[in-house]
Each structure stands twice: as C-alpha cells, then as structure tokens.
Scaffold this motif. Structure first.
Motif, PDB file in Angstrom:
ATOM      1  N   ASP A 118       0.930  -1.348  -0.076  1.00 52.42           N
ATOM      2  CA  ASP A 118       0.133   0.074  -0.261  1.00 52.42           C
ATOM      3  C   ASP A 118       1.014   1.210  -0.139  1.00 52.42           C
ATOM      4  O   ASP A 118       1.987   1.214   0.890  1.00 52.42           O
ATOM      5  CB  ASP A 118      -1.103   0.032   1.184  1.00 52.42           C
ATOM      6  CG  ASP A 118      -2.129  -0.949   1.082  1.00 52.42           C
ATOM      7  OD1 ASP A 118      -2.244  -1.441  -0.090  1.00 52.42           O
ATOM      8  OD2 ASP A 118      -2.835  -1.201   2.006  1.00 52.42           O
ATOM      9  N   ASP A 120       0.646   5.570  -0.042  1.00 54.34           N
ATOM     10  CA  ASP A 120      -0.432   6.733  -0.188  1.00 54.34           C
ATOM     11  C   ASP A 120      -0.043   7.867  -1.194  1.00 54.34           C
ATOM     12  O   ASP A 120       1.046   7.876  -1.412  1.00 54.34           O
ATOM     13  CB  ASP A 120      -0.171   7.399   1.297  1.00 54.34           C
ATOM     14  CG  ASP A 120      -0.557   6.820   2.605  1.00 54.34           C
ATOM     15  OD1 ASP A 120      -1.556   6.031   2.378  1.00 54.34           O
ATOM     16  OD2 ASP A 120      -0.068   6.946   3.613  1.00 54.34           O
ATOM     17  N   GLU A 174      -8.194   3.069  -2.767  1.00 56.29           N
ATOM     18  CA  GLU A 174      -9.304   3.465  -2.075  1.00 56.29           C
ATOM     19  C   GLU A 174      -8.968   5.154  -2.141  1.00 56.29           C
ATOM     20  O   GLU A 174      -7.866   5.813  -2.259  1.00 56.29           O
ATOM     21  CB  GLU A 174      -9.075   3.346  -0.731  1.00 56.29           C
ATOM     22  CG  GLU A 174     -10.214   4.120   0.223  1.00 56.29           C
ATOM     23  CD  GLU A 174     -10.224   3.836   1.784  1.00 56.29           C
ATOM     24  OE1 GLU A 174     -10.939   4.336   2.439  1.00 56.29           O
ATOM     25  OE2 GLU A 174      -8.978   3.031   2.121  1.00 56.29           O
ATOM     26  N   VAL A 175     -10.340   5.956  -2.517  1.00 54.05           N
ATOM     27  CA  VAL A 175     -10.195   6.922  -2.622  1.00 54.05           C
ATOM     28  C   VAL A 175     -10.683   7.882  -1.304  1.00 54.05           C
ATOM     29  O   VAL A 175     -11.607   7.630  -1.057  1.00 54.05           O
ATOM     30  CB  VAL A 175     -11.036   7.647  -3.710  1.00 54.05           C
ATOM     31  CG1 VAL A 175     -11.028   9.359  -3.891  1.00 54.05           C
ATOM     32  CG2 VAL A 175     -10.517   7.493  -5.143  1.00 54.05           C
ATOM     33  N   LEU A 176      -9.689   8.720  -0.603  1.00 50.66           N
ATOM     34  CA  LEU A 176      -9.884   9.179   0.372  1.00 50.66           C
ATOM     35  C   LEU A 176     -10.552  10.645   0.341  1.00 50.66           C
ATOM     36  O   LEU A 176     -11.376  10.985   1.390  1.00 50.66           O
ATOM     37  CB  LEU A 176      -8.633   9.312   1.422  1.00 50.66           C
ATOM     38  CG  LEU A 176      -7.905   8.080   1.565  1.00 50.66           C
ATOM     39  CD1 LEU A 176      -6.584   8.308   2.176  1.00 50.66           C
ATOM     40  CD2 LEU A 176      -8.798   6.855   2.355  1.00 50.66           C
ATOM     41  N   ALA A 177     -10.166  11.223  -0.582  1.00 46.86           N
ATOM     42  CA  ALA A 177     -10.839  12.874  -0.731  1.00 46.86           C
ATOM     43  C   ALA A 177     -11.640  12.542  -2.075  1.00 46.86           C
ATOM     44  O   ALA A 177     -11.017  12.711  -3.297  1.00 46.86           O
ATOM     45  CB  ALA A 177      -9.419  13.802  -0.995  1.00 46.86           C
ATOM     46  N   GLU A 178     -12.801  12.911  -2.041  1.00 42.27           N
ATOM     47  CA  GLU A 178     -13.838  12.458  -3.197  1.00 42.27           C
ATOM     48  C   GLU A 178     -13.748  14.086  -4.111  1.00 42.27           C
ATOM     49  O   GLU A 178     -13.295  14.945  -3.232  1.00 42.27           O
ATOM     50  CB  GLU A 178     -15.233  12.310  -2.883  1.00 42.27           C
ATOM     51  CG  GLU A 178     -15.488  11.036  -2.030  1.00 42.27           C
ATOM     52  CD  GLU A 178     -15.117   9.826  -3.113  1.00 42.27           C
ATOM     53  OE1 GLU A 178     -15.062   9.942  -4.335  1.00 42.27           O
ATOM     54  OE2 GLU A 178     -15.030   8.660  -2.528  1.00 42.27           O
ATOM     55  N   LYS A 188      -3.443  13.306   2.456  1.00 39.24           N
ATOM     56  CA  LYS A 188      -3.850  12.008   1.873  1.00 39.24           C
ATOM     57  C   LYS A 188      -4.693  12.309   0.701  1.00 39.24           C
ATOM     58  O   LYS A 188      -6.025  12.830   1.049  1.00 39.24           O
ATOM     59  CB  LYS A 188      -3.797  11.095   2.549  1.00 39.24           C
ATOM     60  CG  LYS A 188      -2.659  10.578   3.521  1.00 39.24           C
ATOM     61  CD  LYS A 188      -2.852   9.419   4.155  1.00 39.24           C
ATOM     62  CE  LYS A 188      -1.863   9.076   5.440  1.00 39.24           C
ATOM     63  NZ  LYS A 188      -2.129   7.928   6.063  1.00 39.24           N
ATOM     64  N   ALA A 190      -5.591   9.583  -1.734  1.00 39.76           N
ATOM     65  CA  ALA A 190      -6.038   8.017  -2.084  1.00 39.76           C
ATOM     66  C   ALA A 190      -5.041   7.003  -1.485  1.00 39.76           C
ATOM     67  O   ALA A 190      -3.888   7.360  -1.141  1.00 39.76           O
ATOM     68  CB  ALA A 190      -6.201   7.670  -3.518  1.00 39.76           C
ATOM     69  N   VAL A 191      -5.164   5.809  -1.592  1.00 40.55           N
ATOM     70  CA  VAL A 191      -4.297   4.840  -1.192  1.00 40.55           C
ATOM     71  C   VAL A 191      -4.371   3.907  -2.441  1.00 40.55           C
ATOM     72  O   VAL A 191      -5.339   3.645  -3.243  1.00 40.55           O
ATOM     73  CB  VAL A 191      -4.836   3.791   0.168  1.00 40.55           C
ATOM     74  CG1 VAL A 191      -3.992   2.710   0.219  1.00 40.55           C
ATOM     75  CG2 VAL A 191      -4.925   4.862   1.123  1.00 40.55           C
ATOM     76  N   GLU A 227      -2.608   9.049  14.611  1.00 42.52           N
ATOM     77  CA  GLU A 227      -2.929  10.189  13.999  1.00 42.52           C
ATOM     78  C   GLU A 227      -3.102  11.485  14.657  1.00 42.52           C
ATOM     79  O   GLU A 227      -3.665  11.441  15.615  1.00 42.52           O
ATOM     80  CB  GLU A 227      -3.931   9.832  12.991  1.00 42.52           C
ATOM     81  CG  GLU A 227      -3.584   8.775  11.871  1.00 42.52           C
ATOM     82  CD  GLU A 227      -4.711   8.666  11.068  1.00 42.52           C
ATOM     83  OE1 GLU A 227      -5.966   9.255  11.003  1.00 42.52           O
ATOM     84  OE2 GLU A 227      -4.850   7.623  10.213  1.00 42.52           O
TER      85      GLU A 227
END
Length: 531
Positions: A118, A120, A174-178, A188, A190-191, A227
């Motif tokens: 994975d 970032d 995975e998309v973290l910020a749409e 971040k 996406a991953v 975090e």
C-alpha cells in the motif's frame, strides 16, 4: 520501507536554504505531517513536515548546511517496516527496542512483492502561500490500474490547477478525498497498491496485528504513532519555534495571532501578518439565505452551480482592492496610427526573423516601462507604513481563460526587446488557455496591463491588482473624426484608462504617466531615443 524527506519548494526565485533546526533526531518516532526541521532562506522560514509515519533513520543535511530545492534532508522508515534492510539504527547506549525475529517466523513472512504494498497518494506542493485545494476531477476510480506518472486526479487552487501523477505503477485501492473535497498541502488523497498484486486487507481499527512481518516474529508489532487529532480536540498545539521567538522579541501576545498552520499552529508568517495588521478582523456578516426563485414555476428553469475556487478568489481579491486602496481612474486617448503603420511595415520581417508575430501588446509594455521609469510611484506598493519602490518592471498581463481571469507576469520587461516580450506573452497565453500556468508564472508583478479591447470594450475602469498601485486599461481601436492640422480626418483612436492608488500616486503623477504612454505610442521613435 524507506521514505525520503526532501527540501520543498522554497518560493519564487529562492533556490537554496540553510538548515536551521532539527526538531527530531535519528531513532525518534514521527507522525505524518509532524514538523521535522526548519529551513531558513533570505526571505522566509520554511518548516518541513514528515511525509509519513515511522522513525527517523538518518539525517543527511545537518544544522547549518546549505541545501537546494528537492535536496535530500533525511530518511524515514515507515511504521511496520522497521525490520527491513533500512531499519532505524538505535542511538549509542540505547537498548534494542525489540527482540530479533525467530528464524521460523522469518520464514513465515509473506512475499510482499507478490501481494503488493500500500502507498499513499499525497497532495503535492501547491505553491508559495497556498495551503489547500479542492479535488476537481478523479481520472481513475478504485480498482483501476495505471502506470507511474499517469495522472490520477486534478486539484484546483485559488489560482491554478494542479495535476497529481501516480507515484508508481499499480492499482487504485481507495479514494480518501472525493471530488469537491477540500484538502491541505501534504494531505492524503488516496491509497494505491503498487505492482500488479492486490494489497492485504487492512486490520480493523483498534486490533493489534500478530501476523509475521517486518521482522517481529510472533511478538506483537508496536502500534503506529497515533494520527494527529482534529483541531477541535487538540489542546497541546506547539507553535513554530521561529514564531515563538518572534512573538517574544516583539512582545506580541499569542492570543492576538491567528494561526494558519495545522490545528491552528502559529507560523512565522502569521506573526508577521499580525505585526503589520494589528487590528483584529471584523467578524464576517452572516450569509444571506439562498435566494428563492421569483415564482415557483421558475425553479425548474434555474440552475445553481457552486463557484470555483478561482472565481471565489477573483471576487474576494477584487472586493479587497476596492475596500483597501483609494482607487481613482484617469483617462486619455491615443492615436494608434503610428504604431499601426510601423507594425504593418515590419510585421512580415519581424515574423521571419523572430518566429513570432508583432502585436500591439509589446508596444504598450515598452511604453509603460518607459513611463514607469519617469513616474516610479506607479510602480511602487504600500507595505504597512512603508512605500516599496521597485527598480525593475515585472509586467502583469491580464488574460481571460475558460476558468476566469489570471495575470501571468513578464519578468524584467524593462530589459527585454519587442521579440522577447511577444514570445513570452504568447507562451503565457497558451499556458493560461490550457490551464498550465503555475504559481511562479503569476507572482511578483509590479504593474498590470488589461486589454478589454479584444472583447470589444470601448471604455472601462480597471480594478487594481493588489498590492500593485497601477493598472492600465486598453480598449477597442475605433476610427473617429479628429482635427489634425485644421482638417477633420478619420483616425484610429483608442481610449486609455489608468486606475491608480491615490494613497501613493498623486494626480499629477498619474496624468504624467498616461501622457508619457500616449506620447510613446503616437510616436514610437521616442522609445528608441528614450524621450
């Protein structure tokens, strides 16, 4: 997995910095975006955040070293990879934090290359003074594969659009910020999973992993650094050391400084802003409720679209200009016959020799440089209680683009000839049309020219581009009857408008400037004779 810590973009025309302070030492644990060190340039102090959570394994540039942009500062071993070949070496006298892995456990370690790792996808550096952006478009969706450097998404800032390339080949996990989300620099997005294999399913929140990886054997792996808590839950935010020192030196109360750093952290720039603008900002007036359609039948025929960040910034800056400057406009008109005759005579030869068309803008740029040399107030700006006179001309050229008005800058225009000015204007125009203008292309202008004539405008009052003190408005060339040597003849005339900040530019200086521009355009030979 080792992550490199490099020198970020230092700002316009700044190419190197000095390492002032390291806040961490080799072996220390760091969280994402935790400040690692502080760099000093001849203009600003730049803090370098951690790009990943883990341990600081090596410091390459020690305090006092001079480093260039993108130079390697240090290395970090990401959490969960401490048993790899790049693991953190303990400091002298410090016992090993974990036992060596058992041989059987090492054999049981899964093949990371087969399953993929994975990684970032982070928000890149957005430019000087830009701290956040809006996710405009995702070009890939979870499950899509891509090559290294293939564009994943596009971000929109106050001034420019920034494309985010893939840091490596792999698959979007995975998309973290749409789309539409606001993200901070270094945040971040996406991953992704590197390589062709899929990533292992992440452990559930709160569970400790017992699987054999990273060289811990069958012992529990240490938990990753927590975090950073959201701003609402932080009570121990540490201000930037440079900001703390400056507040102490100036006797400034911390409560009077509004922090713009992560979780409200006070940065050096915040202290400087508080010193130059000590008066607290007034609370914003409550927003008016959404406008209702005039009749219910009109609702289906209306469309509500959210303003882009660029359009919001244009609106805010123009209103700030009106509220701040004592803006006044003076007008004149110029006979463009001399410029048009000279252009028609040499345009073919000019194109053949220089590979670019001879337009009107280069004449106006040179005429303004000539006039600014005589009336330097128009080329100055107000900084607090000081007037900053500029012994150079960085000419801003207002350009209309599909996304809004931008003002790229031709630097040191006073030192350049007609051909070089025309080439730079053409290049900046293409970049503006294609949305490729960078922050560096639009910073540092000292005077601006706006050509509303290309759209057919006959007369207008341009608004200042703060903190500049002057802007020249060009308009449509139109034949009008004029009296020349007692005869009424049709002449190609253009109205000129100079908007200026009356706080620094007197009426005499503004009129003199506009008259000098008029004289240079009506008789272009004056530019060659420096008259």
């Amino acid at each position: 997995m080792s992550v490199e810590v490099r020198v970020p973009t230092l700002g316009e025309s700044v190419t190197e910095a000095t390492v002032a302070t390291w806040f961490k030492k080799p072996g220390d644990e760091v969280a994402v975006d935790e400040m690692l060190c502080e760099l000093e340039t001849d203009k600003v102090t730049v803090e370098v955040p951690s790009p990943a959570a883990g341990k600081l394994s090596e410091i390459v540039a020690a305090e006092g070293d001079t480093v260039g942009v993108d130079a390697l500062l240090a290395s970090i071993v990401e959490a969960g990879h401490a048993g790899s070949s790049t693991e953190v070496k303990p400091r002298a006298g410090t016992p090993e934090p974990y036992d060596a892995p058992a041989p059987d456990a090492a054999k049981a370690e899964p093949d990371a290359a087969a399953s993929g790792e994975d990684m970032d996808v982070m928000v890149p550096t957005l430019g000087e003074s830009v701290t956040e952006a809006t996710v405009s478009t995702w070009f890939k969706k979870p499950g899509d594969s891509f090559e290294a450097d293939e564009m994943l998404c596009e971000l929109e800032t106050d001034k420019v659009s920034v494309e985010v390339p893939a840091p490596a080949a792999g698959t979007l996990k995975e998309v973290l910020a749409e789309e539409g989300a606001t993200v901070e620099a270094g945040g971040k997005l996406a991953v992704m999973t590197t390589g062709t294999g899929g990533a292992a399913a992440p452990a559930k929140s709160g569970e400790k992993s017992h699987e054999v990886a990273g060289g811990y054997g069958d012992r529990e792996r240490p938990e990753a650094p927590p975090e950073t808590a959201p701003a609402s839950g932080r009570t121990d935010v540490e201000n930037a050391p440079s900001a703390t020192k400056m507040m102490a030196d100036k006797g400034l109360d911390e409560g009077k400084v509004k922090g713009t750093g992560r979780d409200g952290r006070i940065m050096k720039e915040d202290v400087l802003k508080a010193l130059t603008q000590p008066a607290p900002e007034k609370a914003e007036a409550p927003k008016a409720p959404p406008r209702a359609p005039s009749t219910p039948q009109d609702a289906d025929r209306e469309e509500r679209v959210k303003m882009t960040r660029l359009r919001q910034t244009i609106a805010r800056r123009l209103k700030e200009s009106q509220n701040t400057a004592a803006m006044l406009t003076t007008y004149n008109e110029v006979d463009m016959g001399g410029v048009m005759d000279l252009r028609n005579e040499y345009k073919d030869l000019f194109l053949k020799k220089h590979g670019v068309k001879l337009g009107f803008m280069s004449f106006f740029v040179k005429a303004c440089c000539h006039a600014l040399n005589e009336v330097p107030d128009v080329n100055a700006e107000i900084d607090g209680t000081d007037v900053v006179y500029k012994n150079y001309v960085h000419m801003g050229i207002a350009v209309g683009t599909p996304t809004g008005l931008v003002v790229p800058v031709v630097r040191d225009a006073h030192l350049k000839g007609f051909a070089q000015i025309e080439k730079e204007i053409a290049e900046l125009g293409v970049k503006g049309r294609d949305g490729k203008l960078t922050m560096a292309d639009m910073q540092g202008g000292s005077f601006t020219i706006s050509n509303g004539g290309v759209y057919g405008s006959l007369m207008s009052s341009p608004i200042l581009n703060p903190p500049q003190s002057g802007i020249l408005g060009m308009h449509k060339i139109q034949e009008r009857p004029m009296v020349v040597k007692g005869q009424i003849v049709a002449r190609p005339m253009m109205y000129l408008a100079l908007s200026y900040d009356h706080r620094i530019v007197d009426g005499k200086g503004a009129v003199t400037f506009l008259v000098r521009v008029k004289e240079a355009l009506e008789d272009p030979r004056r530019l060659l004779m420096d008259l």
